[in-house]
Scaffold this motif. Structure first.
Motif, PDB file in Angstrom:
ATOM      1  N   ASN A  22       0.243   9.091   0.329  1.00 32.11           N
ATOM      2  CA  ASN A  22      -1.640   8.620  -0.153  1.00 32.11           C
ATOM      3  C   ASN A  22      -1.268   7.957   0.480  1.00 32.11           C
ATOM      4  N   GLU A  28       3.401   3.423  -2.135  1.00 30.70           N
ATOM      5  CA  GLU A  28       3.450   3.444  -3.149  1.00 30.70           C
ATOM      6  C   GLU A  28       5.168   4.394  -3.132  1.00 30.70           C
ATOM      7  N   SER A  57       1.085  -1.449   0.232  1.00 32.45           N
ATOM      8  CA  SER A  57      -0.308   0.232   0.017  1.00 32.45           C
ATOM      9  C   SER A  57       1.047   1.169  -0.267  1.00 32.45           C
TER      10      SER A  57
END
Length: 239
Positions: free
Chosen positions: A96, A43, A41
């Motif tokens: 993110n 990035e 998860s």
């Protein structure tokens, strides 16, 4: 006695299953702090990016790019007041929604142990940069009291290095509540501590997130004026 030591993910708390191999049986695997799902998860910042701030050009419209720098850094470098103050920022991940939540757990909920997840990344990169001094971006006294620790200091010590305190914060307003324009046009937010010896030193500033670059440039400008010859920054995330 269990054949394999079971580590739990520091984010989701699921058990991290060891790899079943002869190597795993006959040697002690490096301790893992994050499960494959959580790791997936995150990035990573890869590919073509701004030479100064590490912003991926895949996230930038061509009209906001000036050669090998993004438009934001171009504007910073156009201003004689800030030109050359920050040589380069290095960031590992994009900010993110997942990393935003992880940093919130780390920073605002006091989960100090989360620094372990990123310790190897910081250790490797700091080794590459080979600075004379690692300087954490300081919190205000109020924020330090609220959180109980400085997340930038935790990232340094978690990687096995010693931080050097060279700055104190003048303003206690939360930067996250300010607009980009307000951050950029802030008066100086730091002061150099007494008896700071920066002359001729290569400095790497450490912080959790690079947003507009204002905080890091304020810090870098003061340390340049104090005699540092090179100032880069290393951050966990690039917003």
């Amino acid at each position: 006695m269990a054949l394999f030591h079971q580590n739990c993910c520091l984010i989701c708390h699921d058990v991290i299953m060891p790899s079943i191999s002869w190597q795993a049986i006959f040697s002690i695997d490096k301790e893992h702090h994050i499960c494959p799902v959580c790791e997936g998860s995150l990035e990573q910042i890869l590919g073509d990016q701004c030479r100064i701030c590490s912003r991926p050009f895949s996230q930038v419209n061509d009209q906001f790019r000036n050669g090998d720098v993004c438009h934001d850094c171009f504007r910073w470098e156009e201003d004689p007041k800030w030109q050359g103050s920050l040589e380069k920022n290095h960031s590992f991940f994009l900010y993110n929604d997942f990393l935003k939540e992880v940093i919130a757990m780390f920073k605002f909920r006091g989960d100090y142990a989360l620094a372990k997840i990123f310790s190897e990344l910081f250790k490797r990169k700091i080794g590459e940069l080979s600075p004379d001094l690692l300087v954490p971006i300081p919190l205000s006294d109020e924020r330090q009291y609220e959180r109980g620790f400085n997340q930038a200091t935790a990232l340094i010590t978690g990687a096995g290095f010693s931080p050097t305190s060279m700055l104190s914060r003048l303003h206690s307003e939360k930067q996250s509540k300010k607009s980009r324009s307000e951050r950029i046009h802030l008066p100086q937010v730091f002061q150099v501590l007494p008896d700071v010896h920066a002359t001729g030193k290569k400095v790497v500033l450490i912080d959790d997130i690079y947003t507009t670059g204002s905080t890091l440039r304020h810090a870098a400008k003061l340390l340049k004026e104090a005699g540092a010859v090179s100032i880069q920054s290393l951050t966990l995330a690039r917003s």
